[in-house]
Design an enzyme around this catalytic site. Structure first.
Site, short mmCIF file in Angstrom:
data_model
loop_
_atom_site.label_atom_id
_atom_site.label_comp_id
_atom_site.label_asym_id
_atom_site.label_seq_id
_atom_site.Cartn_x
_atom_site.Cartn_y
_atom_site.Cartn_z
N HIS A 142 0.50 -1.38 0.24
CA HIS A 142 0.37 0.07 -0.15
C HIS A 142 1.02 1.20 -0.58
CE1 HIS A 142 -4.08 -1.24 0.16
NE2 HIS A 142 -3.48 -2.75 0.93
N ASP A 172 0.39 7.52 -3.74
CA ASP A 172 -0.93 6.85 -4.58
C ASP A 172 -1.15 7.87 -5.47
OD1 ASP A 172 -0.80 4.35 -3.70
OD2 ASP A 172 -3.17 4.82 -2.33
#
Length: 394
Positions: A142, A172
């Site tokens: 992640h 991200d």
């Protein structure tokens, strides 16, 4: 212009097929759609499965800002006939976006080879955390893992420690979604010259590392040699850091240059303190302590008002909702309200071909089989696909 009218923006005329995911890929698709690209989201039956009960994007409805600007169609990608439909859509597209683990699209029969065969000019954009190759390519991760391995996370430390986590912005959104949108457009420009498409390998860890270019250059030059939290740009100097105010809120002080620092000291009544003017490192503790004491004596908005018309580089640290209502945002029309939800206007800004939100977040979250008409399918074809269970009924 939500849910109506022709698309507008500098990317009008560009078509993208997006395979629904979470985080960076939808963010990239939103940026493209905001500037006029026609983007069709291919979702799973029932919608995207939530990775966590608190992150159920199917239930966010009008709050799903990252789903705005395009319609979604839910397909059973495991049905053999769905492959023909996707390849037909790909044949009319400039680019494809997918954010699955390496090998997933190949197992669906929709990897680069068949898609590029269907459209030799296609830019096949692949978003992953680790990239398509390397020892970590097939492992889970992640944002925190990617920014940690890129070196970026180490830059956010204070007092010898790194933070427990940071919001998924550097990884991200910045290193992932923004870099993907940039690369996808570069690929489309090249394909229009060469007539040939290609695969875009957009790895979040790579993009996050690229965002570290300035701090890395400073470290290599010896200008940022100490541990995190000790440099000029990360809180190690009294004139470039946050300070807590009397009401528990904060101001950001960014008075790096001498002229701006003089304006700061003047506003705080500190021009007669020689330890501020000399700027010696051994005076840092004294200078920081004095600013902490002064800023803690009044509330945040007092300081914001005091320095509002100066070059002292003192500004309030705003919450997300507060930022929407700031006069600077209002003057620039930076916030638009759609579905009663305040959200950012399309960025960046263009003088002649401004972007617009063509589809509201609420509409963009729902399954809309009728959107296939814009991609050349007839009503009879759409109804047949629904009847065969390939497309989920709206």
């Amino acid at each position: 212009m939500a849910d109506g009218g022709a698309r507008q923006g500098p990317l009008s005329g560009i078509s993208v097929v997006e395979f629904t995911g979470i985080g960076p890929a939808p963010f990239a698709a939103m940026l493209l759609a905001d500037l006029g690209a026609r983007v069709l989201r291919i979702d799973r039956p029932g919608g995207y499965p939530p990775p966590d009960p608190g992150l159920d994007f199917n239930e966010m409805g009008r709050h799903a800002i990252f789903n705005r600007g395009r319609h979604a169609v839910r397909l059973d990608l495991k049905a053999p006939a769905s492959r023909d439909l996707v390849l037909r859509l790909v044949g009319a597209a400039d680019a494809l976006i997918e954010g699955y683990r390496p090998g997933t699209m190949e197992r669906l029969g929709l990897g680069p080879q068949p898609c590029l065969a269907a459209n030799p000019r296609l830019v096949y954009a692949r978003m992953t955390g680790w990239g398509q190759t390397g020892p970590l390519a097939l492992t889970a991760g992640h944002d925190l893992n990617y920014v940690g391995l890129s070196g970026a996370l180490s830059l956010f430390g204070q007092d010898g420690t790194v933070p427990r986590a940071i919001p998924p912005l550097v990884g991200d959104m910045g290193g992932g979604g923004l870099m993907m949108a940039f690369g996808l457009l570069a690929g489309i420009l090249e394909a229009r010259q060469s007539g040939l498409g290609q695969v875009l390998d957009a790895a979040i860890v790579d993009g996050a590392a690229a965002l570290c270019a300035l701090p890395k250059a400073l470290r290599l030059a010896g200008a940022w040699a100490g541990p995190a939290g000790t440099g000029t740009l990360d809180g190690g100097r009294h004139y470039y850091r946050q300070y807590r105010c009397a009401d528990g809120r904060f101001v950001a002080v960014g008075a790096i240059e001498p002229a701006f620092r003089t304006a700061l000291l003047d506003g705080l009544g500190l021009l007669d303190d020689p330890r501020f003017l000399l700027g010696r490192e051994d005076d840092e503790a004294h200078c920081t302590r004095r600013l902490e004491e002064i800023f803690a004596s009044r509330d945040r908005d007092h300081w914001a008002d005091l320095f509002a018309a100066t070059d002292a580089c003192v500004t309030p640290v705003l919450g997300l909702e507060e930022a929407d209502g700031h006069p600077q945002a209002a003057a620039r029309g930076a916030i638009v309200t759609i579905d009663d939800v305040a959200q950012h206007a399309p960025v960046p800004r263009f003088s002649r071909t401004p972007g617009a939100v063509a589809v509201s977040p609420a509409q963009g979250t729902r399954n809309t089989p009728g959107a296939l008409r814009d991609w050349g399918l007839s009503e009879d074809e759409i109804e047949a696909l629904i009847a065969d269970g390939i497309v989920e009924a709206g």
